[in-house]
Design a protein around this motif. Sequence first.
Motif, PDB file in Angstrom:
ATOM      1  N   LEU A 171      -1.118  -2.944  -8.329  1.00  0.00           N
ATOM      2  CA  LEU A 171      -2.218  -2.683  -7.401  1.00  0.00           C
ATOM      3  C   LEU A 171      -1.979  -3.388  -6.070  1.00  0.00           C
ATOM      4  O   LEU A 171      -2.248  -2.824  -4.997  1.00  0.00           O
ATOM      5  CB  LEU A 171      -3.555  -3.117  -8.009  1.00  0.00           C
ATOM      6  N   GLU A 172      -1.462  -4.596  -6.113  1.00  0.00           N
ATOM      7  CA  GLU A 172      -1.157  -5.313  -4.869  1.00  0.00           C
ATOM      8  C   GLU A 172      -0.092  -4.566  -4.069  1.00  0.00           C
ATOM      9  O   GLU A 172      -0.179  -4.452  -2.842  1.00  0.00           O
ATOM     10  CB  GLU A 172      -0.696  -6.739  -5.179  1.00  0.00           C
ATOM     11  N   LYS A 173       0.924  -4.064  -4.743  1.00  0.00           N
ATOM     12  CA  LYS A 173       1.965  -3.300  -4.067  1.00  0.00           C
ATOM     13  C   LYS A 173       1.387  -2.015  -3.484  1.00  0.00           C
ATOM     14  O   LYS A 173       1.745  -1.608  -2.363  1.00  0.00           O
ATOM     15  CB  LYS A 173       3.092  -2.974  -5.047  1.00  0.00           C
ATOM     16  N   ALA A 174       0.477  -1.390  -4.216  1.00  0.00           N
ATOM     17  CA  ALA A 174      -0.161  -0.165  -3.721  1.00  0.00           C
ATOM     18  C   ALA A 174      -0.959  -0.443  -2.453  1.00  0.00           C
ATOM     19  O   ALA A 174      -0.908   0.339  -1.488  1.00  0.00           O
ATOM     20  CB  ALA A 174      -1.068   0.423  -4.803  1.00  0.00           C
ATOM     21  N   TYR A 175      -1.682  -1.573  -2.431  1.00  0.00           N
ATOM     22  CA  TYR A 175      -2.441  -1.919  -1.225  1.00  0.00           C
ATOM     23  C   TYR A 175      -1.513  -2.205  -0.046  1.00  0.00           C
ATOM     24  O   TYR A 175      -1.819  -1.849   1.097  1.00  0.00           O
ATOM     25  CB  TYR A 175      -3.341  -3.136  -1.483  1.00  0.00           C
ATOM     26  N   ALA A 218      -0.549   1.227   1.128  1.00  0.00           N
ATOM     27  CA  ALA A 218      -1.713   1.961   1.626  1.00  0.00           C
ATOM     28  C   ALA A 218      -2.180   1.435   2.978  1.00  0.00           C
ATOM     29  O   ALA A 218      -2.521   2.220   3.875  1.00  0.00           O
ATOM     30  CB  ALA A 218      -2.852   1.884   0.614  1.00  0.00           C
ATOM     31  N   LYS A 219      -2.185   0.120   3.156  1.00  0.00           N
ATOM     32  CA  LYS A 219      -2.632  -0.446   4.427  1.00  0.00           C
ATOM     33  C   LYS A 219      -1.663  -0.112   5.547  1.00  0.00           C
ATOM     34  O   LYS A 219      -2.067   0.102   6.702  1.00  0.00           O
ATOM     35  CB  LYS A 219      -2.816  -1.957   4.285  1.00  0.00           C
ATOM     36  N   MET A 220      -0.379  -0.041   5.233  1.00  0.00           N
ATOM     37  CA  MET A 220       0.600   0.355   6.237  1.00  0.00           C
ATOM     38  C   MET A 220       0.325   1.781   6.713  1.00  0.00           C
ATOM     39  O   MET A 220       0.360   2.082   7.909  1.00  0.00           O
ATOM     40  CB  MET A 220       2.010   0.246   5.653  1.00  0.00           C
TER      41      MET A 220
END
Length: 275
Positions: free
Chosen positions: A187-191, A194-196
């Motif tokens: 989930l941290e990697k996904a964020y 996603a934020k990029m």
Amino acid sequence: MYKTIRTNLAEGVLTVYLNRPVKMNAYTEEMCEELIEVYKEANENNEVRVIIVTGEGRAFCAGMDLSEGGSTFSSNEEMEDYRDSGGRISLQVYKSKKPIIAAINGPAVGIGLTMTLPMDIRIVKKDAKIGFVFAKRGIGPEAASGWFLSRLVGVGKALEWMYTGRYIPTDEALNHGLVQYVDEQPLEKAYEIAKMIAQETAVTSNSFTRLLIWKMSGQEHPYASHLAESKFLYWAGKNADAKEGIQAFLEKRAAKFPLNSHDVPDCFNKGEEHK
């Protein structure tokens, strides 16, 4: 608002949690309807720039809820009228205008894995239990996985995984393109990704790009891609996002793109809405 999922929208990122943790987020018909609804709403919501789908608790989705026993997959509909619920979700995801990331935080088997195939980026927790277990349950692939899986990993590997129903080591999944990342904190990697996307890129660019990549996978000649790309580039060259992107680059500042996915013109052939 929902019974089997929950959502959170912050900084342009909509996080969708499969939310039956006591049942390891096992899939139900109610979950199907709620996921379709949230995907439709996200498509129309200009505040949503990226979607992340993950599981509440220690699992992503342990597959179909089998509490009804042997009648789980039985339907009273006529064969010609029946449509599997996983396929309905996949087709809705396929139509999405927004990038979708699967943060597979734990076990994902059967529909728990096939529901992620139409998503754009899959990040799996290292050593999570994942697999296409249909043959071991006496049923067949669903969620339009016959179309999606071979495009991701090739026919041979797709058939091997489906034939055997074995659990797939996460490193093997990575090596064959089923997932893009193996991470202890998916989930941290996904964020991070996603934020990029949400903070640095144009919605119009990504909305067109998502449709382009998926639609072109079924084309016989690159001219179809050339035609669609030419239409979008012609449109973009006359509109605010391209002007802002170029000006921001020249001025060495962060771009503030003003347009949204509803502004993107139809650059593809008509009559494909059902696909």
